[in-house]
Scaffold this motif. Sequence first.
Motif, PDB file in Angstrom:
ATOM      1  N   MET A   1       0.875  -1.151  -0.026  1.00  0.00           N
ATOM      2  CA  MET A   1      -0.036  -0.033  -0.054  1.00  0.00           C
ATOM      3  C   MET A   1       0.771   1.230   0.027  1.00  0.00           C
ATOM      4  O   MET A   1       1.745   1.249   0.940  1.00  0.00           O
ATOM      5  CB  MET A   1      -0.954   0.104   1.386  1.00  0.00           C
ATOM      6  CG  MET A   1      -1.865   1.051   1.296  1.00  0.00           C
ATOM      7  SD  MET A   1      -2.663   1.269   2.973  1.00  0.00           S
ATOM      8  CE  MET A   1      -2.949  -0.554   3.384  1.00  0.00           C
ATOM      9  N   SER A   2       0.743   1.988  -1.031  1.00  0.00           N
ATOM     10  CA  SER A   2       1.830   3.207  -0.853  1.00  0.00           C
ATOM     11  C   SER A   2       0.896   4.427  -0.395  1.00  0.00           C
ATOM     12  O   SER A   2      -0.309   4.544  -0.890  1.00  0.00           O
ATOM     13  CB  SER A   2       2.057   3.561  -2.429  1.00  0.00           C
ATOM     14  OG  SER A   2       2.568   4.631  -2.682  1.00  0.00           O
ATOM     15  N   LEU A  44       2.302   4.056  13.057  1.00  0.00           N
ATOM     16  CA  LEU A  44       1.549   4.070  11.725  1.00  0.00           C
ATOM     17  C   LEU A  44       1.708   2.362  11.204  1.00  0.00           C
ATOM     18  O   LEU A  44       0.550   2.023  10.618  1.00  0.00           O
ATOM     19  CB  LEU A  44       2.438   4.871  10.435  1.00  0.00           C
ATOM     20  CG  LEU A  44       2.020   6.488  10.738  1.00  0.00           C
ATOM     21  CD1 LEU A  44       2.940   7.147   9.634  1.00  0.00           C
ATOM     22  CD2 LEU A  44       0.504   6.799  10.682  1.00  0.00           C
ATOM     23  N   LYS A  45       2.600   2.054  11.254  1.00  0.00           N
ATOM     24  CA  LYS A  45       2.775   0.255  11.250  1.00  0.00           C
ATOM     25  C   LYS A  45       1.835  -0.515  11.659  1.00  0.00           C
ATOM     26  O   LYS A  45       0.983  -1.348  11.142  1.00  0.00           O
ATOM     27  CB  LYS A  45       4.324  -0.137  11.497  1.00  0.00           C
ATOM     28  CG  LYS A  45       4.601  -1.402  10.855  1.00  0.00           C
ATOM     29  CD  LYS A  45       5.818  -1.944  11.284  1.00  0.00           C
ATOM     30  CE  LYS A  45       6.336  -3.476  11.026  1.00  0.00           C
ATOM     31  NZ  LYS A  45       5.822  -4.298  12.011  1.00  0.00           N
ATOM     32  N   ALA A  50       0.794  -3.344   8.986  1.00  0.00           N
ATOM     33  CA  ALA A  50       1.617  -3.550   7.906  1.00  0.00           C
ATOM     34  C   ALA A  50       2.750  -4.740   8.300  1.00  0.00           C
ATOM     35  O   ALA A  50       3.093  -4.724   9.475  1.00  0.00           O
ATOM     36  CB  ALA A  50       2.376  -2.079   7.631  1.00  0.00           C
ATOM     37  N   ASP A  51       3.052  -5.182   7.205  1.00  0.00           N
ATOM     38  CA  ASP A  51       4.001  -6.348   7.669  1.00  0.00           C
ATOM     39  C   ASP A  51       5.316  -5.585   7.827  1.00  0.00           C
ATOM     40  O   ASP A  51       6.395  -6.147   8.369  1.00  0.00           O
ATOM     41  CB  ASP A  51       4.163  -7.436   6.398  1.00  0.00           C
ATOM     42  CG  ASP A  51       2.794  -8.391   6.434  1.00  0.00           C
ATOM     43  OD1 ASP A  51       2.402  -8.343   7.522  1.00  0.00           O
ATOM     44  OD2 ASP A  51       2.609  -8.808   5.289  1.00  0.00           O
ATOM     45  N   TYR A  52       5.687  -4.526   6.818  1.00  0.00           N
ATOM     46  CA  TYR A  52       6.854  -4.072   6.830  1.00  0.00           C
ATOM     47  C   TYR A  52       6.610  -2.633   6.392  1.00  0.00           C
ATOM     48  O   TYR A  52       5.597  -2.160   5.683  1.00  0.00           O
ATOM     49  CB  TYR A  52       7.961  -4.652   5.902  1.00  0.00           C
ATOM     50  CG  TYR A  52       7.787  -4.731   4.641  1.00  0.00           C
ATOM     51  CD1 TYR A  52       8.086  -3.723   3.693  1.00  0.00           C
ATOM     52  CD2 TYR A  52       6.917  -5.625   4.011  1.00  0.00           C
ATOM     53  CE1 TYR A  52       8.135  -3.715   2.511  1.00  0.00           C
ATOM     54  CE2 TYR A  52       6.373  -5.602   2.866  1.00  0.00           C
ATOM     55  CZ  TYR A  52       7.228  -4.682   1.701  1.00  0.00           C
ATOM     56  OH  TYR A  52       6.920  -4.529   0.356  1.00  0.00           O
ATOM     57  N   VAL A  53       7.557  -1.647   6.530  1.00  0.00           N
ATOM     58  CA  VAL A  53       7.571  -0.302   6.161  1.00  0.00           C
ATOM     59  C   VAL A  53       8.699   0.146   5.252  1.00  0.00           C
ATOM     60  O   VAL A  53       9.992  -0.325   5.919  1.00  0.00           O
ATOM     61  CB  VAL A  53       7.642   0.607   7.236  1.00  0.00           C
ATOM     62  CG1 VAL A  53       7.628   2.020   6.929  1.00  0.00           C
ATOM     63  CG2 VAL A  53       6.179   0.647   7.965  1.00  0.00           C
ATOM     64  N   VAL A  54       8.754   0.693   4.171  1.00  0.00           N
ATOM     65  CA  VAL A  54       9.756   1.225   3.378  1.00  0.00           C
ATOM     66  C   VAL A  54       9.731   2.681   3.735  1.00  0.00           C
ATOM     67  O   VAL A  54       8.842   3.505   3.436  1.00  0.00           O
ATOM     68  CB  VAL A  54       9.744   1.080   1.945  1.00  0.00           C
ATOM     69  CG1 VAL A  54      10.660   1.715   0.956  1.00  0.00           C
ATOM     70  CG2 VAL A  54       9.376  -0.367   1.451  1.00  0.00           C
TER      71      VAL A  54
END
Length: 100
Positions: A1-2, A44-45, A50-54
């Motif tokens: 998800m962007s 936010l994660k 979310a599984d991960y964050v970039v």
Amino acid sequence: MSLELGDLPYPDGYIIENYLGVPGLALLREKKWKREVTYAVAQLKRSFIADYVVLGGGNVRRFDRFPEDVEPGQNENAFLGGIRLWETKRHSRELKWRVI
């Protein structure tokens, strides 16, 4: 998800970008700014499950280490990802809009 989250509300009438971006770095100085970024990313994660964050942006290079499941990204990838969101496949079903 962007996601583009820079305009999310933050305390005292600010937006998140004022604390996590360049203005926040100038206001908080580097050590406190890193803590603020790390805290916000964790929240936010959890919120988005979310599984991960970039984590992207020019100041990502200021981090020597990243929290678990957080990795650095490059701004160029954000632009390519944005373009991909608007691409359509030739054989995909397209939503037909009808103006009434």
